[in-house]
Design a protein around this motif. Sequence first.
Motif, PDB file in Angstrom:
ATOM      1  N   GLN A 249      61.421 113.265  26.990  1.00  0.00           N
ATOM      2  CA  GLN A 249      60.159 113.991  25.589  1.00  0.00           C
ATOM      3  C   GLN A 249      59.140 113.984  26.173  1.00  0.00           C
ATOM      4  N   GLU A 250      57.476 114.831  25.596  1.00  0.00           N
ATOM      5  CA  GLU A 250      56.522 115.325  25.488  1.00  0.00           C
ATOM      6  C   GLU A 250      55.945 113.628  25.386  1.00  0.00           C
ATOM      7  N   VAL A 251      54.894 113.960  26.243  1.00  0.00           N
ATOM      8  CA  VAL A 251      54.232 112.322  25.753  1.00  0.00           C
ATOM      9  C   VAL A 251      52.695 112.777  26.744  1.00  0.00           C
ATOM     10  N   LYS A 252      51.743 112.020  26.282  1.00  0.00           N
ATOM     11  CA  LYS A 252      50.372 112.291  26.533  1.00  0.00           C
ATOM     12  C   LYS A 252      49.791 111.145  27.553  1.00  0.00           C
ATOM     13  N   VAL A 253      49.637 111.372  29.120  1.00  0.00           N
ATOM     14  CA  VAL A 253      48.473 110.367  29.114  1.00  0.00           C
ATOM     15  C   VAL A 253      47.003 110.498  29.589  1.00  0.00           C
ATOM     16  N   TYR A 254      46.161 109.576  30.596  1.00  0.00           N
ATOM     17  CA  TYR A 254      44.528 109.691  30.096  1.00  0.00           C
ATOM     18  C   TYR A 254      44.285 109.388  31.597  1.00  0.00           C
ATOM     19  N   TYR A 255      43.369 110.431  32.135  1.00  0.00           N
ATOM     20  CA  TYR A 255      42.335 109.626  32.842  1.00  0.00           C
ATOM     21  C   TYR A 255      41.049 110.327  32.946  1.00  0.00           C
ATOM     22  N   ARG A 256      40.490 109.353  33.701  1.00  0.00           N
ATOM     23  CA  ARG A 256      38.706 108.958  32.920  1.00  0.00           C
ATOM     24  C   ARG A 256      37.873 109.653  34.531  1.00  0.00           C
ATOM     25  N   GLU A 257      36.773 110.335  33.990  1.00  0.00           N
ATOM     26  CA  GLU A 257      35.921 110.618  35.096  1.00  0.00           C
ATOM     27  C   GLU A 257      34.478 110.219  35.186  1.00  0.00           C
ATOM     28  N   GLU A 258      34.341 109.937  35.840  1.00  0.00           N
ATOM     29  CA  GLU A 258      32.787 109.728  35.445  1.00  0.00           C
ATOM     30  C   GLU A 258      31.655 110.987  34.849  1.00  0.00           C
ATOM     31  N   LYS A 259      31.821 112.479  35.959  1.00  0.00           N
ATOM     32  CA  LYS A 259      31.469 113.418  35.791  1.00  0.00           C
ATOM     33  C   LYS A 259      32.899 114.438  35.428  1.00  0.00           C
ATOM     34  N   PRO A 260      32.617 114.994  33.995  1.00  0.00           N
ATOM     35  CA  PRO A 260      33.826 116.342  34.559  1.00  0.00           C
ATOM     36  C   PRO A 260      34.036 117.045  35.010  1.00  0.00           C
ATOM     37  N   LEU A 261      34.748 115.980  36.495  1.00  0.00           N
ATOM     38  CA  LEU A 261      34.861 117.035  37.175  1.00  0.00           C
ATOM     39  C   LEU A 261      36.077 118.659  37.489  1.00  0.00           C
ATOM     40  N   MET A 262      37.527 117.772  36.756  1.00  0.00           N
ATOM     41  CA  MET A 262      38.138 118.379  36.083  1.00  0.00           C
ATOM     42  C   MET A 262      38.093 119.379  35.963  1.00  0.00           C
TER      43      MET A 262
END
Length: 247
Positions: free
Chosen positions: A147-160
Motif C-alpha cells: 500500500q502507499e506509505v509516507k516516510v521522512y528524510y530530514r536535512e540541515e539545508k534543503p539540498l534535495m
Amino acid sequence: MTNLDNIKLKELMKIEPESMSKQEYESFVEEFKKSQLLLPVEIYSNNDVNEPLSFKPVTIEENGCKCIPLFTDNEELKKGNPPVSTIAIFMKDLKDMLENAFEIDEIMINLSSEYTMCIDLNSFFDLFEVKNDPNNWIFDKARPLNQEVKVYYREEKPLMKKQAVDGIYSSKDPFKASVNMYFDDHIPYLNVLILPKNTKTVYLGGMIDPETSCDILLAPETEFEFVSQEDEHTMLWKCVNQKFYDN
C-alpha cells in the motif's frame, strides 16, 4: 557453561545496519551464519523413562512480538538474568528448527546489551540465501509495498530541492529514510516522501530501533518528483521511478 568465540560477530553488531558497507554486511552475514549462540530452553519430560528429555526454546514478548532470545557468550547471558537451562546451537540448526514456527516473530541477540540486534523471522531465513552480487547485496531483501506509505528524510539545508533537475531528485547512493516523522526532529528541513504501492524498500525495523535510526532503505537511482512546498521547512515528494530494478 559453554565458552563461545563470537568476538568478531559482536564487533560487527556495533555497526548500525544502515551504515554498514557492503564488505561489513557480508562479513556480518558470514559470521552470523556460522556462529554458535546460546539459546535459553525449557527442558521437559514426556513421563516415559524410555524417552530422552526434550526441550523447547524460551520465548519472550517484546513490543507485541514473540521473540526468541539468543546470546553470543556467557557474559551477555548473565546480563539478561537468564533461565537456568541453555544450549549452544548453530544458526543453521536454529533455522531448520524454526522453519515451521509460525508463532515466532523474530529473534533477539543479546537482549540486555547496548548493541542488541533484532531480526524478524523472514529476514533471518533470508540471511541464508544472500547472494554475493556487488550490485544488489542488501537489496536482495527489498520487498514491494502492499500500500502507499509516507516516510521522512530530514536535512540541515534543503539540498534535495536544490539538487533536483526539472523537479526530479535522484542519487547514485542508497537512500535512507524513516517511518518516524519525528526522527531527528531537531534537524530543520523535512522531506515527506510518498512511496506508492509496489515501491521496493528494505525495511530494517526488525533489526534496529526506529526511534534512534533510519529504518527504510531505497535502492540507488530511486527518483523523487517534487510535489509541493507545504511550508517554509517542509517539502512533499513522490517516488516515481526505481532505475536500479530495470535490468
